[in-house]
Design an enzyme around this catalytic site. Structure first.
Site, mmCIF file in Angstrom:
data_model
loop_
_atom_site.group_PDB
_atom_site.id
_atom_site.type_symbol
_atom_site.label_atom_id
_atom_site.label_comp_id
_atom_site.label_asym_id
_atom_site.label_seq_id
_atom_site.Cartn_x
_atom_site.Cartn_y
_atom_site.Cartn_z
ATOM 1 N N ASN A 177 0.835 -1.202 0.000
ATOM 2 C CA ASN A 177 0.000 0.000 0.000
ATOM 3 C C ASN A 177 0.870 1.252 0.000
ATOM 4 O O ASN A 177 1.980 1.225 0.515
ATOM 5 C CB ASN A 177 -0.919 0.005 1.228
ATOM 6 N N CYS A 201 -5.114 -7.391 -3.818
ATOM 7 C CA CYS A 201 -5.780 -7.089 -2.555
ATOM 8 C C CYS A 201 -6.811 -8.189 -2.333
ATOM 9 O O CYS A 201 -7.201 -8.878 -3.278
ATOM 10 C CB CYS A 201 -6.453 -5.721 -2.660
ATOM 11 N N HIS A 202 -7.253 -8.372 -1.109
ATOM 12 C CA HIS A 202 -8.262 -9.399 -0.843
ATOM 13 C C HIS A 202 -9.623 -8.800 -0.525
ATOM 14 O O HIS A 202 -10.503 -9.475 -0.004
ATOM 15 C CB HIS A 202 -7.807 -10.319 0.302
#
Length: 456
Positions: free
Chosen positions: A150, A172-173
């Protein structure tokens, strides 16, 4: 690509590394993978090597693990590069990103993706990602970068702008994670869901969210979600963090007609509606967890340290699927077996309503041809309008990095929805000054500021 070479930059993030390596090695076609671990912290690198070795032993696979302190050596001939580091860490940089804005009564929840904290994190992170790209062009130009760092959108945009030939995807999850949360609220099996999402990282929206019925038809679940929220049944109490109820996103669903794919604690600081000085009623009503990320960091560091010690002393390690996309991508590229993931990709018309070159999150086909993003043209205008408020901040942060023009950092802060809603121009300028001074050598040289310069 019989035994793919997978390099981890930032492998000292031992628990994250363990999850990705565990996913990879459970796939038959990847069982002989060459795992390369690189980190600048020798102690954490040694811990990660032990854990990776025990994963290999526990699974009984022929994979190998090698450690490196030199980035270019670790990258030489790699097929995949997994990047997972945090420049400046919790202490001092995350602490600085929270404590300095508090002097101006600017409060945050996570501060790692947007807002003044996300801007500063981008300025100190992107140069290190660029250094990886430099080395990749020299020693593994055809490798795919799987980037877990990030601020994801700023990073992806900046890499694409300066190194357009690097094959990269930000991962990303949030899309699959939110689907699990909503299935839990609705008390339905997650494998009966059908959905399609698009937007930008942390501000993608489910364009449709449906459940497969017994007769093969699909039911729109949005009316059920709205009804459950208005009746007070949703969101259900958090099953992972009691400080983080999901009320912000449900409220925005009733206003926008679509559910956003990143958490309420994040979304509260991407918009100007929820965190306001003197409006403690909003904080209480929507359960907004101020200073959440520092609290989470302290807890995670303690938990990861404990887990790492457990893994180091265990004879075998239980390997569970993590639901991250990395192993799915590697498997599809290696075997040709197709999969669809949600990837953060440089916008080349994939979302025509958003600027070319920005980072968009869209459904992406993966097979032996690599990453093939799909085009999404039907995002409603109210969603695009909200997304653009975040893209503006990302664009000015990337402009600062590309041109080494420090003034664009101030411009990015001016355009940030939360910062601009709380502070006047003089306050924004002074805040950026203070952050540049406080971060010091964690920033690239062009962005640094001395106290004397502020006085001048």
């Amino acid at each position: 690509m019989a035994n793919p070479k997978i390099t981890f930059i930032g492998a000292g993030s031992s628990v994250f590394m363990k999850n990705i390596v565990g996913d990879v090695l459970q796939r038959p076609a990847l069982a002989g993978a060459e795992i390369r671990l690189m980190d600048i912290n020798p102690q954490r690198l040694e811990e990660s090597e032990i854990i990776a070795g025990k994963l290999i032993q526990s699974l009984g696979v022929p994979a190998t693990v090698t450690t490196y302190s030199n980035q270019k050596a670790a990258l030489a001939g790699a097929n995949f590069v997994v990047v997972c580091f945090q420049i400046g860490g919790y202490d001092p940089c995350t602490i600085t990103d929270f404590e300095v804005p508090k002097k101006y009564n600017l409060r945050q929840t996570i501060a790692d993706t947007l807002g003044i904290g996300g801007i500063m994190r981008g300025i100190r992170t992107v140069p290190h990602l660029w250094s990886i790209c430099d080395d990749m062009l020299e020693v593994c130009p055809d490798a795919i970068m799987l980037q877990y760092v990030n601020p994801m959108a700023i990073n992806t945009w900046a890499i694409g702008a300066k190194y357009p030939t690097i094959k990269q995807v930000g991962l990303c999850h949030s899309v699959q994670g939110t689907a699990y949360e909503l299935a839990r609220d609705l008390e339905i099996p997650v494998d009966t869901l059908r959905y399609r999402a698009a937007g930008i990282n942390h501000m993608a929206f489910y364009l449709n969210f449906e459940q497969r019925q017994a007769d093969g038809s699909y039911k729109n679940l949005y009316p059920d979600l709205v009804k459950g929220y208005r009746e007070g049944r949703f969101p259900k109490p958090s099953h992972w963090n009691a400080r983080c109820p999901n009320k912000v996103r449900y409220e925005m669903l009733t206003r926008l007609g679509h559910f956003v794919t990143e958490s309420s604690e994040h979304f509260a600081e991407y918009t100007p509606y929820f965190i306001k000085e003197g409006r403690e009623d909003l904080i209480e009503k929507f359960g907004i967890p101020l200073d959440e990320y520092p609290k989470r960091c302290v807890e995670q560091i303690a938990r990861w340290k404990k887990e790492a010690e457990t893994y180091k002393t265990a004879n075998t390690i239980e390997v569970k699927e993590s639901h991250e996309y990395a192993s799915e991508i590697v498997n599809s590229v290696v075997t040709g077996q197709p999969s669809v993931i949600y990837g953060n990709i440089v916008n080349k018309g994939y979302i025509p309503q958003l600027p070319a070159g920005c980072a968009v999150e869209v459904p992406t086909l993966v097979d032996s041809n690599g990453l093939q993003p799909t085009v999404v043209t039907d995002i409603p205008p109210q969603l695009i309008g909200l997304i653009r408020t975040n893209v503006n901040v990302q664009e000015l942060t990337v402009a600062a990095l590309l041109t080494e023009n420090r003034e664009h950092i101030y411009h990015a802060a001016m355009l940030d929805p939360h910062t601009a809603a709380e502070l006047d121009l003089e306050q924004i300028w002074n805040l950026v000054d203070d952050l540049l001074i406080a971060h010091g050598e964690w920033l690239p040289e062009w962005a640094r500021m001395s106290p004397k310069q502020k006085v001048a």
